[in-house]
Every structure is written in structure tokens, then in C-alpha cells.
Design a protein around this motif. Structure first.
Motif, PDB file in Angstrom:
ATOM      1  N   UNK A   1       2.345  -4.663  -5.185  1.00 21.90           N
ATOM      2  CA  UNK A   1       2.641  -3.575  -3.144  1.00 21.90           C
ATOM      3  C   UNK A   1       1.111  -3.447  -3.054  1.00 21.90           C
ATOM      4  N   UNK A   2       0.883  -3.029  -2.054  1.00 20.67           N
ATOM      5  CA  UNK A   2      -0.825  -2.726  -1.741  1.00 20.67           C
ATOM      6  C   UNK A   2      -0.055  -0.881  -1.302  1.00 20.67           C
ATOM      7  N   UNK A   3      -1.175  -0.369  -1.682  1.00 14.43           N
ATOM      8  CA  UNK A   3      -0.950   1.423  -2.230  1.00 14.43           C
ATOM      9  C   UNK A   3      -1.513   1.637  -0.827  1.00 14.43           C
ATOM     10  N   UNK A   4      -1.014   2.579   0.119  1.00  7.25           N
ATOM     11  CA  UNK A   4      -1.272   3.614   1.447  1.00  7.25           C
ATOM     12  C   UNK A   4      -2.879   3.499   1.231  1.00  7.25           C
ATOM     13  N   UNK A   5      -3.832   3.558   2.253  1.00  4.54           N
ATOM     14  CA  UNK A   5      -5.248   3.333   2.444  1.00  4.54           C
ATOM     15  C   UNK A   5      -5.925   4.739   2.214  1.00  4.54           C
ATOM     16  N   UNK A   6      -5.584   5.499   2.311  1.00  7.12           N
ATOM     17  CA  UNK A   6      -5.980   6.794   1.783  1.00  7.12           C
ATOM     18  C   UNK A   6      -5.366   7.015   0.449  1.00  7.12           C
ATOM     19  N   UNK A   7      -4.291   6.369  -0.601  1.00  5.98           N
ATOM     20  CA  UNK A   7      -4.465   6.285  -1.874  1.00  5.98           C
ATOM     21  C   UNK A   7      -5.979   5.566  -2.161  1.00  5.98           C
ATOM     22  N   UNK A   8      -5.138   4.261  -2.349  1.00  2.00           N
ATOM     23  CA  UNK A   8      -6.080   3.354  -2.708  1.00  2.00           C
ATOM     24  C   UNK A   8      -7.843   4.034  -2.474  1.00  2.00           C
ATOM     25  N   UNK A   9      -8.146   4.626  -1.291  1.00  2.00           N
ATOM     26  CA  UNK A   9      -9.906   5.036  -1.640  1.00  2.00           C
ATOM     27  C   UNK A   9      -9.565   5.884  -2.479  1.00  2.00           C
ATOM     28  N   UNK A  10      -8.825   7.253  -3.176  1.00  4.25           N
ATOM     29  CA  UNK A  10      -9.228   7.983  -4.013  1.00  4.25           C
ATOM     30  C   UNK A  10      -9.232   6.815  -5.257  1.00  4.25           C
ATOM     31  N   UNK A  11      -7.721   6.282  -5.254  1.00  6.05           N
ATOM     32  CA  UNK A  11      -8.173   5.536  -6.819  1.00  6.05           C
ATOM     33  C   UNK A  11      -9.405   4.757  -6.874  1.00  6.05           C
ATOM     34  N   UNK A  12     -10.305   3.818  -5.793  1.00  2.98           N
ATOM     35  CA  UNK A  12     -11.482   3.152  -5.994  1.00  2.98           C
ATOM     36  C   UNK A  12     -11.861   4.606  -6.266  1.00  2.98           C
ATOM     37  N   UNK A  13     -12.660   5.032  -5.603  1.00  2.00           N
ATOM     38  CA  UNK A  13     -13.631   6.245  -5.863  1.00  2.00           C
ATOM     39  C   UNK A  13     -13.652   6.794  -7.092  1.00  2.00           C
ATOM     40  N   UNK A  14     -11.933   7.153  -8.225  1.00  2.00           N
ATOM     41  CA  UNK A  14     -12.147   7.692  -8.436  1.00  2.00           C
ATOM     42  C   UNK A  14     -12.168   6.813 -10.068  1.00  2.00           C
ATOM     43  N   UNK A  15     -12.324   5.330  -9.878  1.00  2.00           N
ATOM     44  CA  UNK A  15     -12.876   4.520 -10.785  1.00  2.00           C
ATOM     45  C   UNK A  15     -13.923   4.112 -11.128  1.00  2.00           C
ATOM     46  N   UNK A  16     -14.377   4.133  -9.828  1.00  2.00           N
ATOM     47  CA  UNK A  16     -16.524   4.697  -9.776  1.00  2.00           C
ATOM     48  C   UNK A  16     -16.895   5.002 -11.067  1.00  2.00           C
ATOM     49  N   UNK A  17     -16.249   6.354 -11.039  1.00  2.00           N
ATOM     50  CA  UNK A  17     -16.551   7.133 -12.326  1.00  2.00           C
ATOM     51  C   UNK A  17     -16.853   6.108 -14.075  1.00  2.00           C
ATOM     52  N   UNK A  18     -17.415   6.774 -15.031  1.00  2.00           N
ATOM     53  CA  UNK A  18     -17.707   6.460 -15.451  1.00  2.00           C
ATOM     54  C   UNK A  18     -16.823   6.261 -16.387  1.00  2.00           C
TER      55      UNK A  18
END
Lengths: 203, 203
Positions: A1-18
Motif C-alpha cells: 500500500x502506498x502511504x498518502x503523500x504528506x505521511x510518506x514525506x514525513x516518514x522520509x524526512x524522519x528516516x534521514x535522521x541518524x
């Protein structure tokens, strides 16, 4: 399932943290989505103020509140201007301050020398450190760079540069960490602990 | 040492996230301060869009992009409308979708019944679930609430409510987790694994 855009964006941003993987990132995101208090808004605001609200101390290059020329430590008369502790990052200042045992001031290099990553003396605040030492006020420099290859290399380089200035140079002690276990200590730590063993017969 | 205000604000905000203590919070903050790409800005933007950019599916109450009335799963013709899997949270949908083994649709309750915390049937999307079941299209309801006290209580309550509607009711299997170790399994899990043991003599 694809996550809704705004949720995926935040997941991606958090994933960039160490230290935050995709699973933790989505857990955090859904937590924020569910939370009733405006934690997401508070976080967003704090993030936006982070860089605009801070600056570097002109003296030691530690982080300080924007609009101030000196950090609290450099501005304080209670701190001994005769001892400077040289660290790699602002977080190291925090760690040393937590001990409450250091009476002097700091100098933050903002990194360590690393020929592999192409980080040379000009990329760090080394020139500024030498200028501070030349003022004559400083009696001792504690080299508190990390006990890593880069940190040791940086300390050796600084030692070379500072020696002609006639200032006392020291380095943080190496050895077994408190609460550690001899059995699990790595070879290099044990070697250092042996080489730096302290005389108890005089006590 | 007191941290500069904008840094302390971000450390505090990070600390309010689950699983992030003060040490991790300051590590993340200083990482953002040092990072050259505008990760702090990207994070702030994603956080601000989080709530404004998402809404709930009117059918199953899963999270979906704002402006849509149905989520992707409910809108898809490939999904079997005859099976509904009832879960507590949107993250549970994600976990089940990752298996790729569920052909049906979902219903997100947004919580579980908890007399202790004062969460009753009206606080969850239970009425909406019963309405969906009354439409007659649904043949099976899989109760996939958490294997916790609240989850079990919720499943038992739903079972009671759904039974009169003549829909088949199932519950996710309990037993030993794959890759687990019998030796370390807790008593309740072992009890469930024993009670739910499967016949291999017929295979």
C-alpha cells in the motif's frame, strides 16, 4: 500500500535522521498524527527557529543564542580563562559540562582532521585556536578530541602547532571506562590502560 | 550549562516523541544544526503538511490524502469487499498490507475498548463497522485487534455485536512467533500455542 503523500514525506524526512530507520520513522509519524496536543506544530516551529535562532560564539565557536557575540561560558567571569579544552563538536562541550568538573573555557573545532574525507586544518577552527593561545592568557590546552583515529590525528597535529607557543598541552586519559568489564574491553583500550597505568604505591 | 533557547526548544519537542529520550533528542538536534542540506526545513514542512494534508477514509477510517472521500484500498476494485479486517490503528493496516496476503478491505477502530482509560464503544468506529456489515455485502469479519487485554476485550465485544448479523467472525491466530524460541516464550503465548495446536496427521 502506498502511504498518502504528506505521511510518506514525513516518514522520509524522519528516516534521514541518524539512528531512525523506516519503521521508527513511520511509528513517529503515526504517533504525531494521533496526538491531540499540537506536537507536530511545536516540532515544526522549533525546527524553523533552530538555525535562525542560533549562532556561533566568536571566541570559542560553541553554539549560542542568535544576537550574542559570546557564549555563556566565554561571557562568564567564573570560568578560568587560563585553561582551554579543545573539542570537536558542541555536543562534546555539553558532555564535559555535565561532569561539572571543568573550570575553564572551550574551543570547538567543528570536526576533526580527516585526509580520507578531505578535511584539512583550514576546514576547522584551528587558526582561531592558535590566535587565542597567542594572546598569552592561556596556560594549558586540554586536547579533548575523540579517542578515534581522526581525533588522535587532530590532537597530534594540534600538539605540533601549539608546542612552539610554550603552552602546556595535555590530552584526556585513556583507559577502561567506568563500569566496564575487563573481559569485554577491546585490545586497543587494554593496551592504552596498561601503558597509562597509575602508580598506587605512592598514595 | 544551559543550552541556547532555540536548541533547548527542539530538544524538548523531540523528547515528547515516543522512544526518544533527552540524549537522543539532543543528538538529533545537533545533527540537524550541523547538516548542510536543509533537513530541518524539510522536516518542518512535512510536519506542517501532516495534518492539513491528510484525512480519514469515510468508509474504513484509514488515513488517506486530504480531498479524497475514500482511501486507496476502499477505492480499488481489486479488493474483495466480502472480507473486512478490523484493526485498532492505521499502522496495523500497513503491517498487514506488507504481508501482501490479505485480499479484502479494512476497518480502523482508532483504539481499543478500555474501561480503565474510559474508552467505550462510542469512542471507537464501532457503529460505523456495524453499519457496513448490515449492508449485506460482507461475508467475513477478521478481528485483528492487538493480542493484548484491551484488544481481546474489544474483539469479544465486537463478536457479541456482530453475531446477530450472521456474518462469519474470525480472529488472527495466536501462537509462537516465527523465529522465536520456545525457551523464551512467555507462559500465555505457550498456553495459546498449545490450545491452538494444529493437526499434522491429516496432511
Amino acid at each position: 500500500m502506498l502511504l498518502p503523500g504528506p505521511i510518506q514525506d514525513l516518514v522520509n524526512a524522519f528516516s534521514r535522521l541518524p539512528g531512525i530507520g523506516p519503521k521508527t520513522a513511520s511509528r513517529l509519524t503515526f504517533y504525531l498524527l494521533r496526538s491531540n496536543d499540537d506536537l507536530a506544530g511545536d516540532l515544526a516551529e522549533a525546527l524553523q527557529n533552530l538555525k535562525s535562532g542560533t549562532t556561533y560564539c566568536q571566541n570559542c565557536f560553541n553554539i549560542t543564542t542568535a544576537g550574542r557575540s559570546e557564549c555563556e561560558i566565554c561571557a562568564s567571569d567564573d570560568r578560568d580563562a587560563g585553561i582551554i579544552c579543545v573539542v570537536e563538536e558542541p555536543l562534546d562541550v555539553l558532555a564535559l559540562e555535565r561532569t561539572g568538573a571543568f573550570p575553564g573555557r572551550y574551543h570547538v573545532l567543528h570536526g576533526a582532521l580527516s585526509p580520507i574525507e578531505g578535511i584539512g586544518p583550514d576546514d576547522l577552527r584551528i587558526r582561531e585556536l592558535l590566535d587565542r593561545l597567542r594572546s598569552g592568557e592561556v596556560k594549558e590546552v586540554i586536547l579533548a578530541t575523540n579517542p578515534s583515529m581522526e581525533g588522535d590525528y587532530t590532537a597530534a597535529y594540534l600538539q605540533q602547532q601549539i608546542r612552539p607557543l610554550g603552552v602546556r598541552i595535555t590530552r584526556l586519559a585513556r583507559g577502561l571506562p567506568v563500569g566496564g568489564d575487563l573481559e569485554y574491553a577491546d585490545q586497543n583500550t587494554l593496551l592504552r590502560a596498561l601503558a597509562g597505568r597509575q602508580d598506587m604505591s605512592q598514595e
